[in-house]
Design an enzyme around this catalytic site. Structure first.
Site, PDB file in Angstrom:
ATOM      1  N   GLY A   1       0.818  -1.214   0.000  1.00  0.00           N
ATOM      2  CA  GLY A   1       0.000   0.000   0.000  1.00  0.00           C
ATOM      3  C   GLY A   1       0.845   1.254   0.000  1.00  0.00           C
TER       4      GLY A   1
ATOM      5  N   ASP B   1       0.319  -9.020   1.864  1.00  0.00           N
ATOM      6  CA  ASP B   1      -0.672  -8.071   1.344  1.00  0.00           C
ATOM      7  C   ASP B   1      -1.646  -8.819   0.443  1.00  0.00           C
ATOM      8  OD1 ASP B   1      -1.899  -5.761  -0.152  1.00  0.00           O
ATOM      9  OD2 ASP B   1      -0.391  -4.661   0.991  1.00  0.00           O
TER      10      ASP B   1
ATOM     11  N   SER C   1      -4.928  -2.665   6.130  1.00  0.00           N
ATOM     12  CA  SER C   1      -6.314  -2.238   6.319  1.00  0.00           C
ATOM     13  C   SER C   1      -6.651  -1.212   5.257  1.00  0.00           C
ATOM     14  CB  SER C   1      -6.524  -1.573   7.685  1.00  0.00           C
ATOM     15  OG  SER C   1      -7.811  -0.968   7.745  1.00  0.00           O
TER      16      SER C   1
ATOM     17  N   ALA D   1      -0.530  -0.132  13.430  1.00  0.00           N
ATOM     18  CA  ALA D   1      -0.960   1.129  12.821  1.00  0.00           C
ATOM     19  C   ALA D   1      -2.401   1.396  13.227  1.00  0.00           C
ATOM     20  CB  ALA D   1      -0.852   1.047  11.299  1.00  0.00           C
TER      21      ALA D   1
ATOM     22  N   TYR E   1     -14.289   1.181  10.525  1.00  0.00           N
ATOM     23  CA  TYR E   1     -12.879   1.578  10.585  1.00  0.00           C
ATOM     24  C   TYR E   1     -12.497   2.056  11.983  1.00  0.00           C
ATOM     25  CZ  TYR E   1      -8.525   3.907   9.120  1.00  0.00           C
ATOM     26  OH  TYR E   1      -7.219   4.301   8.978  1.00  0.00           O
TER      27      TYR E   1
ATOM     28  N   TYR F   1      -2.984  -8.611  24.609  1.00  0.00           N
ATOM     29  CA  TYR F   1      -1.822  -9.490  24.399  1.00  0.00           C
ATOM     30  C   TYR F   1      -0.638  -8.990  25.234  1.00  0.00           C
ATOM     31  CZ  TYR F   1      -3.403 -12.537  20.555  1.00  0.00           C
ATOM     32  OH  TYR F   1      -4.038 -13.490  19.800  1.00  0.00           O
TER      33      TYR F   1
ATOM     34  N   THR G   1      -1.979  11.323   6.347  1.00  0.00           N
ATOM     35  CA  THR G   1      -0.668  11.270   5.698  1.00  0.00           C
ATOM     36  C   THR G   1      -0.873  11.202   4.189  1.00  0.00           C
ATOM     37  OG1 THR G   1       0.265  10.180   7.629  1.00  0.00           O
ATOM     38  CG2 THR G   1       1.469   9.912   5.567  1.00  0.00           C
TER      39      THR G   1
ATOM     40  N   ARG H   1      -9.330   9.781  -0.941  1.00  0.00           N
ATOM     41  CA  ARG H   1      -8.876  10.684   0.105  1.00  0.00           C
ATOM     42  C   ARG H   1      -8.551  12.044  -0.508  1.00  0.00           C
ATOM     43  NH1 ARG H   1      -5.171   6.593   3.604  1.00  0.00           N
ATOM     44  NH2 ARG H   1      -4.971   5.549   1.583  1.00  0.00           N
TER      45      ARG H   1
HETATM   46  P1  NAD Z   1      -3.474   1.675   1.652  1.00  0.00           P
HETATM   47  O1  NAD Z   1      -4.871   1.314   1.296  1.00  0.00           O
HETATM   48  O2  NAD Z   1      -2.613   2.259   0.599  1.00  0.00           O
HETATM   49  O3  NAD Z   1      -2.702   0.437   2.260  1.00  0.00           O
HETATM   50  C1  NAD Z   1      -3.342  -0.626   2.933  1.00  0.00           C
HETATM   51  C2  NAD Z   1      -2.707  -1.917   2.466  1.00  0.00           C
HETATM   52  O4  NAD Z   1      -3.272  -3.012   3.224  1.00  0.00           O
HETATM   53  C3  NAD Z   1      -2.965  -2.205   0.993  1.00  0.00           C
HETATM   54  O5  NAD Z   1      -1.760  -2.620   0.373  1.00  0.00           O
HETATM   55  C4  NAD Z   1      -3.996  -3.336   1.020  1.00  0.00           C
HETATM   56  O6  NAD Z   1      -3.942  -4.133  -0.143  1.00  0.00           O
HETATM   57  C5  NAD Z   1      -3.608  -4.057   2.299  1.00  0.00           C
HETATM   58  N1  NAD Z   1      -4.710  -4.813   2.923  1.00  0.00           N
HETATM   59  C6  NAD Z   1      -5.951  -4.371   3.260  1.00  0.00           C
HETATM   60  N2  NAD Z   1      -6.660  -5.369   3.803  1.00  0.00           N
HETATM   61  C7  NAD Z   1      -5.861  -6.477   3.822  1.00  0.00           C
HETATM   62  C8  NAD Z   1      -6.045  -7.815   4.266  1.00  0.00           C
HETATM   63  N3  NAD Z   1      -7.205  -8.243   4.784  1.00  0.00           N
HETATM   64  N4  NAD Z   1      -4.997  -8.684   4.126  1.00  0.00           N
HETATM   65  C9  NAD Z   1      -3.818  -8.274   3.584  1.00  0.00           C
HETATM   66  N5  NAD Z   1      -3.601  -7.014   3.151  1.00  0.00           N
HETATM   67  C10 NAD Z   1      -4.614  -6.123   3.265  1.00  0.00           C
HETATM   68  O7  NAD Z   1      -3.592   2.676   2.906  1.00  0.00           O
HETATM   69  P2  NAD Z   1      -2.472   3.459   3.715  1.00  0.00           P
HETATM   70  O8  NAD Z   1      -2.833   4.868   3.725  1.00  0.00           O
HETATM   71  O9  NAD Z   1      -1.126   3.039   3.251  1.00  0.00           O
HETATM   72  O10 NAD Z   1      -2.714   2.902   5.183  1.00  0.00           O
HETATM   73  C11 NAD Z   1      -1.842   1.986   5.800  1.00  0.00           C
HETATM   74  C12 NAD Z   1      -2.203   1.851   7.269  1.00  0.00           C
HETATM   75  O11 NAD Z   1      -2.046   3.110   7.927  1.00  0.00           O
HETATM   76  C13 NAD Z   1      -3.649   1.414   7.514  1.00  0.00           C
HETATM   77  O12 NAD Z   1      -3.690   0.517   8.609  1.00  0.00           O
HETATM   78  C14 NAD Z   1      -4.345   2.691   7.871  1.00  0.00           C
HETATM   79  O13 NAD Z   1      -5.452   2.471   8.709  1.00  0.00           O
HETATM   80  C15 NAD Z   1      -3.240   3.450   8.594  1.00  0.00           C
HETATM   81  N6  NAD Z   1      -3.476   4.899   8.535  1.00  0.00           N
HETATM   82  C16 NAD Z   1      -3.190   5.608   7.412  1.00  0.00           C
HETATM   83  C17 NAD Z   1      -3.455   6.960   7.374  1.00  0.00           C
HETATM   84  C18 NAD Z   1      -3.154   7.804   6.166  1.00  0.00           C
HETATM   85  O14 NAD Z   1      -3.483   9.000   6.176  1.00  0.00           O
HETATM   86  N7  NAD Z   1      -2.525   7.299   5.117  1.00  0.00           N
HETATM   87  C19 NAD Z   1      -4.007   7.607   8.496  1.00  0.00           C
HETATM   88  C20 NAD Z   1      -4.304   6.830   9.617  1.00  0.00           C
HETATM   89  C21 NAD Z   1      -4.014   5.484   9.639  1.00  0.00           C
HETATM   90  N1  UDP Z   2     -12.876  15.806   1.302  1.00  0.00           N
HETATM   91  C1  UDP Z   2     -13.364  16.755   0.394  1.00  0.00           C
HETATM   92  N2  UDP Z   2     -13.416  16.421  -0.926  1.00  0.00           N
HETATM   93  C2  UDP Z   2     -13.018  15.202  -1.393  1.00  0.00           C
HETATM   94  C3  UDP Z   2     -12.503  14.252  -0.479  1.00  0.00           C
HETATM   95  C4  UDP Z   2     -12.457  14.594   0.865  1.00  0.00           C
HETATM   96  O1  UDP Z   2     -13.730  17.867   0.786  1.00  0.00           O
HETATM   97  O2  UDP Z   2     -13.114  14.975  -2.613  1.00  0.00           O
HETATM   98  C5  UDP Z   2     -12.824  16.166   2.725  1.00  0.00           C
HETATM   99  C6  UDP Z   2     -13.486  15.138   3.641  1.00  0.00           C
HETATM  100  O3  UDP Z   2     -14.870  15.348   3.729  1.00  0.00           O
HETATM  101  C7  UDP Z   2     -12.757  15.409   4.947  1.00  0.00           C
HETATM  102  C8  UDP Z   2     -11.352  15.804   4.503  1.00  0.00           C
HETATM  103  O4  UDP Z   2     -11.464  16.200   3.147  1.00  0.00           O
HETATM  104  O5  UDP Z   2     -13.365  16.479   5.622  1.00  0.00           O
HETATM  105  C9  UDP Z   2     -10.342  14.672   4.618  1.00  0.00           C
HETATM  106  O6  UDP Z   2     -10.868  13.547   3.942  1.00  0.00           O
HETATM  107  P1  UDP Z   2     -10.051  12.223   3.664  1.00  0.00           P
HETATM  108  O7  UDP Z   2     -10.939  11.293   2.912  1.00  0.00           O
HETATM  109  O8  UDP Z   2      -8.736  12.552   3.056  1.00  0.00           O
HETATM  110  O9  UDP Z   2      -9.705  11.610   5.091  1.00  0.00           O
HETATM  111  P2  UDP Z   2     -10.378  11.637   6.537  1.00  0.00           P
HETATM  112  O10 UDP Z   2      -9.566  12.583   7.318  1.00  0.00           O
HETATM  113  O11 UDP Z   2     -11.804  12.081   6.452  1.00  0.00           O
HETATM  114  O12 UDP Z   2     -10.268  10.236   6.990  1.00  0.00           O
END
Ligand code: NAD
Ligand code: UDP
Length: 318
Positions: free
Chosen positions: A15, A36, A80, A119, A150, A164, A180, A191
């Site tokens: 991801g 993954d 996730s 995470a 979520y 655990y 992020t 997003r």
């Molecule tokens: P992403 O969707 O790019 O990455 C998630 C990855 O998990 C993908 O590669 C997907 O294929 C894999 N995956 C999902 N369900 C799976 C399953 N059941 N088995 C195996 N693989 C699975 O999203 P991301 O932004 O890279 O997020 C990564 C982690 O960071 C997540 O746990 C997310 O909740 C957490 N997180 C991210 C953000 C952000 O802003 N990017 C913010 C808060 C938390």
């Molecule tokens: N948002 C928006 N337009 C879009 C996508 C998202 O205005 O096309 C807004 C969304 O409603 C939220 C903020 O941008 O208030 C961040 O959304 P995102 O989906 O990136 O992540 P979130 O923080 O809500 O998990």
């Protein structure tokens, strides 16, 4: 986890965040095993490591069980779906990945006496009544709300990790990740940053949800990844939780205007219906990360956005 650690497992390693973490770990000498299911991750994010014999990739859905993995020193559990657009269409998968899937990850770590970095997310604070959000804030979350697969899934994952840790003395460290962004986000991820950037690059209107006064605080991915590795390395993080993100807060409307300027096109900004239960504000209190990890985000928003725009421009053109 000490400095002699050699083998890291990264769930969700194909991801967005996971693949940058894999780059960082291989770059600093780790052997890396990725698990993954490619539900939102893509092989292309890891293609550049295919010839590296320290790198292994398993295409597995965590909910179904983990492959045989040996000698893991640390497991970064990132698998996730994370896009709000998926919370309805893939709610069951998200809830189960963060419960059943997390259970399997914790069992693997227990069996191998590995450190776990979970995470979690700022979503565990819900629509916060305390601002900015410190780790001590217990949050404001609806168990039945539109985002609950979520945010409750992640809350349960944290709870299971602590169970655990307490019952089996497993070394579990939790990171609450705040918004992020960066290269490799999917243009259709939903997003806000990749959505606005893709819209601006195509000359389409930027779709601001509601009046755009809601705020977020955006962290560039390389800053987050450095913090994740620090969490794994810092002994006092055993059994603890820390916020990682950027504490520069911006309204979504201001973000739309910024991206429009950086892309150097002038598409319209339109206001569309907001999402149900959309948090009105979000900003991490980073005191703990600064004091305990000696970590802080360093990439200014404009610089991170420029890199993200270049990456998406390249991918949208191919
Ligand atoms: P992403 O969707 O790019 O990455 C998630 C990855 O998990 C993908 O590669 C997907 O294929 C894999 N995956 C999902 N369900 C799976 C399953 N059941 N088995 C195996 N693989 C699975 O999203 P991301 O932004 O890279 O997020 C990564 C982690 O960071 C997540 O746990 C997310 O909740 C957490 N997180 C991210 C953000 C952000 O802003 N990017 C913010 C808060 C938390
Ligand atoms: N948002 C928006 N337009 C879009 C996508 C998202 O205005 O096309 C807004 C969304 O409603 C939220 C903020 O941008 O208030 C961040 O959304 P995102 O989906 O990136 O992540 P979130 O923080 O809500 O998990």
């Amino acid at each position: 986890m000490g400095d002699d650690v050699t083998h890291a497992v990264v769930t969700g390693g194909a991801g967005f965040v996971g693949s940058h973490l894999v780059d960082e770990l291989l770059g600093s000498g780790f052997r890396v095993t990725v698990v993954d299911d490619f539900s939102t991750g893509v092989r292309r994010n890891l293609d550049h490591h295919r010839a590296d014999d320290r790198f292994e990739l398993h295409s597995v859905d965590l909910k179904q069980g983990l492959p045989a993995i040996e000698d893991a020193d640390v497991v970064f559990h990132l698998a996730s779906r994370a896009s709000p657009g998926d919370f309805r269409s893939h709610g069951v998968d998200i809830a189960l990945t963060n419960s059943v899937g997390t259970n399997r990850v914790l069992d693997l770590a227990l069996e191998q006496d590995a450190t776990v970095v979970l995470a979690s997310t700022s979503e565990v604070y819900g629509d916060p009544e305390v601002h900015p959000q410190p780790e001590s804030y217990v949050g404001h979350v609806s168990v039945r709300g539109a985002r609950s697969p979520y945010d409750i899934g992640k809350r349960f994952g944290e709870t299971l990790g602590m169970a655990y840790a307490r019952q089996f003395d497993l070394d579990v460290r939790t990171v609450r990740i705040f918004n992020t962004y960066g290269p490799r986000m999917r243009p259709d991820d939903g997003r806000v940053v990749p959505t606005f950037v893709s819209q601006a690059l195509s000359g389409d209107p930027l779709t601001v949800h509601g009046d755009g006064t809601q705020t977020r605080s955006f962290c560039y991915v390389s800053d987050l990844v450095t913090g994740l590795v620090e969490v794994a390395r810092e002994p006092s993080m055993d059994g603890d939780v820390v916020n990682l993100g950027n504490d520069e807060e911006i309204t979504i409307l201001a973000l739309a205007r910024r991206i429009r300027e950086l892309v150097d096109r002038s598409p319209e900004i339109v206001h569309v219906d907001g999402r149900p239960d959309d948090p009105t504000k979000r900003r991490p209190d980073l005191t703990r990360a600064r004091e305990r990890l000696d970590w802080q985000p360093t990439t200014p928003l404009d610089e991170g956005l420029r890199r993200t725009i270049e990456d998406l421009r390249g991918r949208l053109e191919t």
